[in-house]
Design a protein around this motif. Structure first.
Motif, PDB file in Angstrom:
ATOM      1  N   ILE A  34      -1.150 -13.240  -0.363  1.00 29.37           N
ATOM      2  CA  ILE A  34      -1.869 -14.178  -1.224  1.00 29.37           C
ATOM      3  C   ILE A  34      -1.831 -15.558  -0.568  1.00 29.37           C
ATOM      4  O   ILE A  34      -0.752 -16.066  -0.227  1.00 29.37           O
ATOM      5  CB  ILE A  34      -1.240 -14.240  -2.625  1.00 29.37           C
ATOM      6  CG1 ILE A  34      -1.230 -12.849  -3.278  1.00 29.37           C
ATOM      7  CG2 ILE A  34      -1.978 -15.243  -3.516  1.00 29.37           C
ATOM      8  CD1 ILE A  34      -0.523 -12.794  -4.609  1.00 29.37           C
ATOM      9  N   THR A  35      -3.004 -16.146  -0.391  1.00 29.14           N
ATOM     10  CA  THR A  35      -3.077 -17.523   0.120  1.00 29.14           C
ATOM     11  C   THR A  35      -3.129 -18.485  -1.071  1.00 29.14           C
ATOM     12  O   THR A  35      -3.976 -18.371  -1.948  1.00 29.14           O
ATOM     13  CB  THR A  35      -4.333 -17.695   0.980  1.00 29.14           C
ATOM     14  OG1 THR A  35      -5.481 -17.388   0.206  1.00 29.14           O
ATOM     15  CG2 THR A  35      -4.294 -16.762   2.178  1.00 29.14           C
TER      16      THR A  35
ATOM     17  N   THR B 283      -5.309  -9.881   2.107  1.00 29.12           N
ATOM     18  CA  THR B 283      -5.001  -8.626   2.798  1.00 29.12           C
ATOM     19  C   THR B 283      -3.718  -8.068   2.202  1.00 29.12           C
ATOM     20  O   THR B 283      -3.205  -8.591   1.203  1.00 29.12           O
ATOM     21  CB  THR B 283      -4.855  -8.831   4.308  1.00 29.12           C
ATOM     22  OG1 THR B 283      -4.651  -7.536   4.930  1.00 29.12           O
ATOM     23  CG2 THR B 283      -3.671  -9.715   4.634  1.00 29.12           C
ATOM     24  N   ASN B 284      -3.195  -7.008   2.796  1.00 30.05           N
ATOM     25  CA  ASN B 284      -1.919  -6.430   2.366  1.00 30.05           C
ATOM     26  C   ASN B 284      -1.230  -5.824   3.569  1.00 30.05           C
ATOM     27  O   ASN B 284      -1.845  -5.588   4.615  1.00 30.05           O
ATOM     28  CB  ASN B 284      -2.138  -5.373   1.269  1.00 30.05           C
ATOM     29  CG  ASN B 284      -3.136  -4.302   1.691  1.00 30.05           C
ATOM     30  OD1 ASN B 284      -2.860  -3.482   2.569  1.00 30.05           O
ATOM     31  ND2 ASN B 284      -4.310  -4.316   1.060  1.00 30.05           N
ATOM     32  N   PHE B 285       0.058  -5.611   3.438  1.00 30.09           N
ATOM     33  CA  PHE B 285       0.818  -4.982   4.513  1.00 30.09           C
ATOM     34  C   PHE B 285       1.848  -4.046   3.898  1.00 30.09           C
ATOM     35  O   PHE B 285       2.207  -4.170   2.717  1.00 30.09           O
ATOM     36  CB  PHE B 285       1.503  -6.037   5.399  1.00 30.09           C
ATOM     37  CG  PHE B 285       2.665  -6.715   4.730  1.00 30.09           C
ATOM     38  CD1 PHE B 285       3.968  -6.283   4.956  1.00 30.09           C
ATOM     39  CD2 PHE B 285       2.465  -7.786   3.869  1.00 30.09           C
ATOM     40  CE1 PHE B 285       5.030  -6.904   4.331  1.00 30.09           C
ATOM     41  CE2 PHE B 285       3.529  -8.416   3.255  1.00 30.09           C
ATOM     42  CZ  PHE B 285       4.816  -7.971   3.486  1.00 30.09           C
ATOM     43  N   LYS B 286       2.295  -3.113   4.691  1.00 36.22           N
ATOM     44  CA  LYS B 286       3.260  -2.123   4.257  1.00 36.22           C
ATOM     45  C   LYS B 286       4.601  -2.375   4.934  1.00 36.22           C
ATOM     46  O   LYS B 286       4.666  -2.702   6.112  1.00 36.22           O
ATOM     47  CB  LYS B 286       2.779  -0.706   4.584  1.00 36.22           C
ATOM     48  CG  LYS B 286       1.587  -0.252   3.761  1.00 36.22           C
ATOM     49  CD  LYS B 286       1.223   1.198   4.073  1.00 36.22           C
ATOM     50  CE  LYS B 286       0.053   1.669   3.214  1.00 36.22           C
ATOM     51  NZ  LYS B 286      -0.308   3.083   3.507  1.00 36.22           N
ATOM     52  N   ARG B 287       5.643  -2.199   4.137  1.00 40.68           N
ATOM     53  CA  ARG B 287       6.997  -2.260   4.663  1.00 40.68           C
ATOM     54  C   ARG B 287       7.759  -1.076   4.059  1.00 40.68           C
ATOM     55  O   ARG B 287       8.051  -1.062   2.871  1.00 40.68           O
ATOM     56  CB  ARG B 287       7.680  -3.576   4.326  1.00 40.68           C
ATOM     57  CG  ARG B 287       9.144  -3.631   4.772  1.00 40.68           C
ATOM     58  CD  ARG B 287       9.787  -4.956   4.424  1.00 40.68           C
ATOM     59  NE  ARG B 287       9.205  -6.046   5.203  1.00 40.68           N
ATOM     60  CZ  ARG B 287       9.542  -7.318   5.036  1.00 40.68           C
ATOM     61  NH1 ARG B 287      10.420  -7.655   4.090  1.00 40.68           N
ATOM     62  NH2 ARG B 287       8.978  -8.261   5.781  1.00 40.68           N
ATOM     63  N   GLY B 288       8.020  -0.119   4.885  1.00 46.03           N
ATOM     64  CA  GLY B 288       8.651   1.098   4.400  1.00 46.03           C
ATOM     65  C   GLY B 288       7.662   1.902   3.566  1.00 46.03           C
ATOM     66  O   GLY B 288       6.538   2.195   3.997  1.00 46.03           O
ATOM     67  N   ALA B 289       8.046   2.241   2.336  1.00 43.76           N
ATOM     68  CA  ALA B 289       7.188   3.023   1.454  1.00 43.76           C
ATOM     69  C   ALA B 289       6.430   2.161   0.458  1.00 43.76           C
ATOM     70  O   ALA B 289       5.726   2.691  -0.400  1.00 43.76           O
ATOM     71  CB  ALA B 289       8.020   4.059   0.693  1.00 43.76           C
TER      72      ALA B 289
ATOM     73  N   MET C  64      -6.885 -22.369  -3.032  1.00 47.15           N
ATOM     74  CA  MET C  64      -5.729 -23.239  -2.892  1.00 47.15           C
ATOM     75  C   MET C  64      -4.882 -23.313  -4.166  1.00 47.15           C
ATOM     76  O   MET C  64      -3.660 -23.315  -4.107  1.00 47.15           O
ATOM     77  CB  MET C  64      -6.184 -24.648  -2.481  1.00 47.15           C
ATOM     78  CG  MET C  64      -6.868 -24.689  -1.134  1.00 47.15           C
ATOM     79  SD  MET C  64      -5.739 -24.165   0.192  1.00 47.15           S
ATOM     80  CE  MET C  64      -6.811 -24.351   1.604  1.00 47.15           C
ATOM     81  N   LEU C  65      -5.537 -23.393  -5.302  1.00 47.77           N
ATOM     82  CA  LEU C  65      -4.793 -23.591  -6.550  1.00 47.77           C
ATOM     83  C   LEU C  65      -4.558 -22.283  -7.301  1.00 47.77           C
ATOM     84  O   LEU C  65      -3.489 -22.052  -7.851  1.00 47.77           O
ATOM     85  CB  LEU C  65      -5.539 -24.578  -7.456  1.00 47.77           C
ATOM     86  CG  LEU C  65      -5.817 -25.956  -6.856  1.00 47.77           C
ATOM     87  CD1 LEU C  65      -6.511 -26.849  -7.869  1.00 47.77           C
ATOM     88  CD2 LEU C  65      -4.524 -26.594  -6.377  1.00 47.77           C
ATOM     89  N   GLY C  66      -5.580 -21.435  -7.391  1.00 45.77           N
ATOM     90  CA  GLY C  66      -5.433 -20.189  -8.136  1.00 45.77           C
ATOM     91  C   GLY C  66      -4.857 -19.054  -7.328  1.00 45.77           C
ATOM     92  O   GLY C  66      -4.173 -18.183  -7.862  1.00 45.77           O
ATOM     93  N   GLY C  67      -5.102 -19.062  -6.026  1.00 43.39           N
ATOM     94  CA  GLY C  67      -4.603 -17.985  -5.180  1.00 43.39           C
ATOM     95  C   GLY C  67      -5.631 -16.892  -5.005  1.00 43.39           C
ATOM     96  O   GLY C  67      -6.424 -16.599  -5.901  1.00 43.39           O
TER      97      GLY C  67
END
Length: 310
Positions: free
Chosen positions: A24-25, A12-18, A5-8
């Motif tokens: 980050i939660t 996961t990750n996602f791709k958009r284009g290249a 919650m505080l540090g992050g």
């Protein structure tokens, strides 16, 4: 829960284009601006969510922002600049004396950076300096076929060392690993001036000239090549001595030692080397004298052999 919650935390990750982006939660900056938000965080219990305020007591205290370690031991780093006119070796000696008298025995100390390199390499560089002198002496003795002429040639090395030390003192530089490397370089750079004079003087003596006339003519004839090569070396090292570009402060002692040693040795070599050559050359025979002695010995043995044959 507090870390997420505080540090992050990257979940996961996602791709958009290249390009690829991390997910980050983390709570919004406004929701994690004060320590009171810790009480409002919920954690997963056995059957339901439990608020941290029920199980955690939050209080503010003082602690270091970071804990530095050296060799896996918690440490504190002390760094300082050397005062003008103070050498690195003297500064380390004074630092050891202060640490022995003022620090408790339970505190251990160690060096890093340039100080560590200087302490570890000082003995090795002194041995290397002595080894270079001996090696050059043996090479010159084999080249000139004499143990006297190399002494005359190596006379320029103490002159260069005096010039290097005076230059370092005048410009406020310390004796460190870079200036020690410059001193080793001077051994090979300054001996070539003496070699030019001694070699040409020996050639003139082989032609039958007197010692004084030979060394005077050799000094006069070799003056221009000595000045050309010396000034070429000085101007080549001068940018390092001036200290331009990144990391120039660490290389400046090397350049100042080489330039000062070359300037001091070049002009004094033209005066002292001919004088010492005139004094020491009486203990060394040149090739013409050796050939003359061998011819005389052959001339005296030939009649004796002829008489015995009769």
């Amino acid at each position: 829960a507090i870390e997420t919650m505080l540090g992050g935390r990257v979940v996961t990750n996602f791709k958009r284009g290249a390009k690829q982006y991390d997910v980050i939660t983390q709570m919004k900056p406004t929701d994690r601006a004060t320590p009171d938000v810790i009480d409002a965080i919920y954690i997963r219990g056995h059957e339901r969510l439990v608020q941290l305020a029920n199980v955690v007591n939050v209080r503010e205290t003082v602690a270091p922002k970071e804990l530095n370690h050296f060799n896996r031991v918690r440490s504190a780093t002390i760094s300082a600049s050397i005062a003008p006119g103070m050498s690195l070796g003297q500064a380390l000696t004074d630092l050891d004396r202060i640490a022995d008298t003022d620090l408790p025995p339970s505190i251990k100390r160690d060096l890093s950076g340039v100080s560590r390199e200087y302490r570890e390499s000082s003995s090795a560089l002194y041995f290397l300096f002595l080894f270079a002198l001996v090696f050059i002496y043996l090479v010159l003795a084999a080249q000139f076929e004499s143990f006297i002429h190399p002494l005359t040639i190596l006379l320029s090395v103490p002159l260069a060392l005096v010039g290097a030390f005076v230059s370092l003192f005048v410009f406020g530089q310390s004796m460190n690993i870079y200036s020690q490397i410059g001193l080793i370089m001077l051994i090979g750079l300054v001996t070539k001036n003496s070699i030019l004079i001694v070699e040409f003087a020996n050639q003139l003596r082989e032609r039958g000239k007197d010692v004084v006339d030979a060394v005077i003519e050799a000094s006069r004839t070799r003056l221009r090549p000595i000045l050309m090569t010396s000034f070429a070396t000085i101007f080549g090292v001068l940018p390092i001595a001036i200290g331009l570009g990144a990391g120039a402060e660490s290389r400046r002692p090397l350049g100042i030692a080489v330039v000062g040693g070359m300037v001091f040795s070049t002009f004094l070599t033209l005066i002292l080397v001919p004088a010492v050559y005139t004094v020491l050359t009486r203990f060394a025979k040149n090739k013409s004298e050796a050939h003359l002695a061998s011819d005389r010995q052959a001339a005296t043995t030939a009649p004796a052999a002829h008489g015995s044959a009769e």
